[in-house]
Write a protein that holds these residues in place. Structure first.
Motif, mmCIF file in Angstrom:
data_model
loop_
_atom_site.group_PDB
_atom_site.id
_atom_site.type_symbol
_atom_site.label_atom_id
_atom_site.label_comp_id
_atom_site.label_asym_id
_atom_site.label_seq_id
_atom_site.Cartn_x
_atom_site.Cartn_y
_atom_site.Cartn_z
ATOM 1 N N ASP A 139 0.887 9.944 -0.667
ATOM 2 C CA ASP A 139 -0.519 10.268 -0.363
ATOM 3 C C ASP A 139 -0.915 9.582 0.952
ATOM 4 O O ASP A 139 -1.440 8.472 0.978
ATOM 5 N N ARG A 140 -0.642 10.265 2.056
ATOM 6 C CA ARG A 140 -0.868 9.690 3.392
ATOM 7 C C ARG A 140 -2.332 9.360 3.638
ATOM 8 O O ARG A 140 -2.647 8.365 4.286
ATOM 9 N N GLU A 141 -3.197 10.218 3.166
ATOM 10 C CA GLU A 141 -4.634 9.998 3.380
ATOM 11 C C GLU A 141 -5.081 8.688 2.730
ATOM 12 O O GLU A 141 -5.800 7.898 3.342
ATOM 13 N N ALA A 142 -4.618 8.437 1.513
ATOM 14 C CA ALA A 142 -4.973 7.195 0.816
ATOM 15 C C ALA A 142 -4.360 5.984 1.510
ATOM 16 O O ALA A 142 -5.015 4.938 1.655
ATOM 17 N N VAL A 143 -3.111 6.108 1.936
ATOM 18 C CA VAL A 143 -2.448 5.008 2.657
ATOM 19 C C VAL A 143 -3.213 4.679 3.929
ATOM 20 O O VAL A 143 -3.491 3.507 4.210
ATOM 21 N N ASN A 144 -3.588 5.703 4.707
ATOM 22 C CA ASN A 144 -4.340 5.478 5.952
ATOM 23 C C ASN A 144 -5.701 4.852 5.675
ATOM 24 O O ASN A 144 -6.124 3.928 6.381
ATOM 25 N N ARG A 145 -6.394 5.357 4.672
ATOM 26 C CA ARG A 145 -7.715 4.834 4.320
ATOM 27 C C ARG A 145 -7.627 3.353 3.928
ATOM 28 O O ARG A 145 -8.385 2.516 4.403
ATOM 29 N N GLU A 146 -6.668 3.028 3.073
ATOM 30 C CA GLU A 146 -6.507 1.645 2.613
ATOM 31 C C GLU A 146 -6.004 0.734 3.738
ATOM 32 O O GLU A 146 -6.382 -0.437 3.804
ATOM 33 N N TYR B 93 0.639 3.921 -3.071
ATOM 34 C CA TYR B 93 0.107 5.284 -2.901
ATOM 35 C C TYR B 93 1.185 6.319 -2.613
ATOM 36 O O TYR B 93 0.894 7.510 -2.564
ATOM 37 N N LEU C 71 0.835 -1.214 0.000
ATOM 38 C CA LEU C 71 0.000 0.000 0.000
ATOM 39 C C LEU C 71 0.863 1.255 0.000
ATOM 40 O O LEU C 71 0.568 2.223 -0.718
#
Length: 198
Positions: free
Chosen positions: A127-134, A124, A120
């Motif tokens: 893109d921390r937000e995408a990493v956290n979401r995933e 990503y 992940l």
């Protein structure tokens, strides 16, 4: 001035006098000695100064005091302080085994997810937000609680701190022999065998 002397005498002679009695304990922090030293009688009635309540077991004294009583009970049964400490420690470890196992299992699950989490991060990038979401979606999908490894350990910490404080402050262990070359549980190992074995 005679009037000032008379006024001072009147002030002194009209003062009331009070007697306060105190009981003071100055000795080792031995519960039995403190309890017996605090006992006294008033008009045939038994009372106690409760000197033993002055023992400070730290923040976790409410855990440490029962552990100290249990340690004393074990010593009275086995007749050896070192063996009593070992039995108490093994008993506590046995009681906390389910929490330890949960923590270990949660850590193993997290370790198994590490390659997927690395993927992940590679996918990503910044893109921390995408990493956290995933990552959260991965946890949910795999039914993994990220706090599952830490929370059981946090619950155990007060018990182990209380046990350490109990052993550290037990006056009964002072100059008590362990056996063989260790002749004082409150002192260092003279040949440093125990630290090396540990």
């Amino acid at each position: 001035d005679k009037a000032a002397i008379e006024a001072a005498w009147q002030a002194l002679s009209s003062r009331s006098r009070a007697v306060y009695r105190f009981k003071i304990y100055n000795g080792p922090k031995d519960i039995d000695m403190m309890t017996s030293a605090g006992a006294y009688q008033v008009g045939g009635e038994e009372r106690s100064a409760k000197f033993e309540e002055s023992l400070n077991s730290g923040w976790f004294g409410f855990i440490g005091q029962p552990l100290h009583r249990l340690l004393r009970l074990l010593e009275s049964l086995v007749g050896n302080w070192a063996l009593a400490i070992v039995l108490l420690t093994v008993g506590i470890k046995s009681l906390l085994l389910p929490l330890t196992n949960k923590s270990f299992q949660a850590m193993q699950k997290m370790q198994m997810l590490k390659p997927a989490m690395d993927e992940l991060k590679a996918k990503y990038g910044d893109d921390r937000e995408a990493v956290n979401r995933e990552t959260m979606a991965l946890y949910k999908r795999e039914k993994v609680n990220p706090l599952g490894g830490c929370l059981p350990m946090v619950i155990q910490m007060p018990i182990w701190i209380a046990l350490y404080q109990t052993i550290y402050s037990s006056v009964e262990l002072y100059h008590t022999p362990l056996g063989l070359w260790v002749q004082d549980l409150s002192g260092p190992d003279p040949f440093y065998v125990m630290p090396i074995v540990l």
